[in-house]
Design an enzyme around this catalytic site. Structure first.
Site, PDB file in Angstrom:
ATOM      1  CB  SER A  80      20.745  26.117 -28.646  1.00 33.32           C
ATOM      2  OG  SER A  80      20.728  27.178 -27.743  1.00 33.32           O
ATOM      3  CE  LYS A  81      18.776  28.285 -36.273  1.00 33.73           C
ATOM      4  NZ  LYS A  81      17.732  27.371 -36.549  1.00 33.73           N
ATOM      5  NE  ARG A  82      16.050  30.474 -25.583  1.00 37.08           N
ATOM      6  CZ  ARG A  82      15.541  29.523 -24.795  1.00 37.08           C
ATOM      7  NH1 ARG A  82      16.226  29.588 -23.631  1.00 37.08           N
ATOM      8  NH2 ARG A  82      14.436  28.837 -25.275  1.00 37.08           N
TER       9      ARG A  82
END
Ligand code: GLU
Length: 493
Positions: free
Chosen positions: A256-258
């Protein structure tokens, strides 16, 4: 048995930074094309104008060049199937959309965005999956022609069969069977005359004579649509390969982006543009990416030629691959150890230069063998070796105090070593080690105590490559000056 030459393509959209997923597809495409004596093509899929990000096409070109995956055809190198940027191929798509309308496989749709949104909201209220409700599907062709002539805005939609099922064959996953009633009448051509991915990619793959379509598994959902489009044209299908997904390092859930933001804090990245700065090599990165989704032994070390030798699409796997950055370190370090001295010297030089250091090439070649085994990433050369090129080093005075001794005693030892070094006409391993060892013997101290002081004095750090070799490269004058400086620091304590 000789394999038929494959034509493969990487077809990124210029909508952001090039990442690991694109690089891995490009790598497999490249390997397959080169192995079979075929061609690897770069096509820029830029028809979603709102999503295009300025500069990202250049990022893709630079990224592929950095990785060493040179394409045979592409927007900046040309080729006989061009243009290779989809916005330059508009006419081709509208012609093809017309073919599908004429043979009944597609139809114009005049529904406005507001109308479509309203239908969608109602479907969601009824807990249905949003889908086109078919308002224009069976419109009388004369009526459609009249509306078009009136200048009404329209899209072209694919007329998905309602009955039966679509069997789509993926080389890794086998037959994927989908009930046609679950499929939607997707838009092929938008009201601005530009195609959606669904039409553009299928038309281009055919026009460019692509034999194998390797792409991310996010396209599995619309795979039945794509197969239906190919069939509606009456074309032969390419071999379809939907690669495995990347999972977070924890193995739980998709990257994910995180997770991506967290990686960069730890000195890792899935964006190709960051890799050089973080000290990763194309060889290490490609080796690492190759094995995520390719069923060879996990720690097989291969360069591009060796990968090409062994590559076989039958050995690709569809099982998800968890991203493991420690493995990236491992492959990077392993490849660094395989580079020749000159090659590695050329690769670490820019890191010293970026630090503002003056690099002497002759010294650099001597340093490489001392550093090679210590590097995990190329930028590690800085922490282990910038002292070689600095004018002065500024040791932490406390580090100059030998274990079990005080500052005064350490200063006296340093002074004695200074005298020994001064008596040598040159500083080399051969000239310095014997008299210094004699001194260690006489002093009754340990080699660690004595040479620890010398190491911190001459390199500025407690850990360094082998001391006497290092001093030889630093040179007599600088070594003497550094030891004098150390004495001064110690005496001030
Ligand atoms: N433009 C698509 C993407 O960037 C390419 C998918 C494909 O390879 O067909 O995801």
């Amino acid at each position: 048995m000789a394999l038929k030459p494959a034509r493969t393509r990487i077809a990124p959209s210029p909508t952001g930074h090039m990442h690991l997923g694109t690089a891995r597809v490009a790598l497999y495409d490249y390997l397959l094309a080169k192995k079979t004596g075929g061609q690897f093509i770069l096509r820029i899929e830029d028809t979603d104008l709102k999503r295009n990000v300025p500069g990202s096409e250049q990022g893709i070109l630079d990224g592929l060049r950095w990785l060493g995956l040179q394409y045979d055809e592409g927007p900046d190198v040309g080729g006989k199937y061009g243009p290779y940027r989809q916005t330059e191929r508009r006419e081709i798509y509208s012609q093809h959309a017309r073919i599908l309308v004429a043979n009944g496989s597609a139809y114009p749709c005049f529904c406005s965005a507001d109308q479509l949104e309203k239908t969608k909201q109602e479907q969601m209220k009824r807990k249905e999956n949003p889908h086109y409700d078919g308002t224009c599907r069976d419109m009388d062709p004369d009526e459609a022609a009249r509306r078009m002539a009136d200048g009404q805005a329209y899209t072209i939609r694919f007329r998905m069969p309602k009955e039966g099922a679509t069997i789509a064959h993926d080389h890794l996953r086998g037959d994927i069977v989908t009930e046609n009633k679950q499929l939607n009448d997707y838009v092929l051509l938008k009201s601005d005359g530009l195609p959606t991915y669904h039409l553009a990619a299928i038309v281009d793959d055919h026009e460019m004579e692509i034999t194998h379509v390797l792409r991310g598994s996010e396209w599995l959902g619309t795979f039945p649509l794509h197969v239906n489009i190919v069939r509606a044209f009456g074309w032969e299908e390419p071999i379809w390969i939907h690669l495995s997904v990347f999972l977070k390092p924890s193995g739980k859930g998709k990257m994910s982006k995180r997770e991506t933001a967290a990686a960069i804090k730890d000195g890792y990245s899935i964006f190709i543009k960051d890799l050089d700065e973080l000290g990763f090599t194309p060889e290490g990165f490609l080796n690492w990416s190759a094995l995520m989704g390719w069923g060879v032994a996990e720690d097989d070390v291969m360069d591009l030629d060796q990968m090409m030798e062994r590559f076989n699409i039958d050995h690709l796997t569809s099982s998800p691959a968890a991203i493991n950055f420690q493995k990236l370190d491992h492959f990077n370090a392993t490849h660094i150890r395989l580079f020749s001295t000159e090659d590695l010297g050329g690769r670490i030089k820019p890191y010293f230069i970026r630090e503002g250091l003056n690099v002497n090439d002759e010294a650099l070649l001597k340093i490489v063998p001392l550093l090679r085994e210590r590097l995990v990433t190329l930028d590690d050369c800085l922490s282990f070796g910038s002292f070689f090129f600095k004018e002065d080093v500024i040791p932490n005075p406390d580090d100059l105090i030998a274990k079990g001794l005080d500052a005064k005693q350490s200063a006296a030892i340093a002074r004695r070593m200074y005298e020994i070094l001064l008596a040598q006409s040159d500083i080399s391993h051969e000239s310095c080690e014997p008299p210094l060892r004699v001194y260690v013997e006489e002093s009754g101290l340990s080699a660690n105590q004595v040479f620890g002081i010398l190491r911190v004095a001459t390199t500025g750090q407690k850990v360094s490559p082998p001391l006497f070799e290092s001093m030889e490269i630093i040179g007599r004058e600088k070594c003497l000056a550094r030891v004098l400086k150390a004495i001064e620091l110690l005496e001030k304590l």
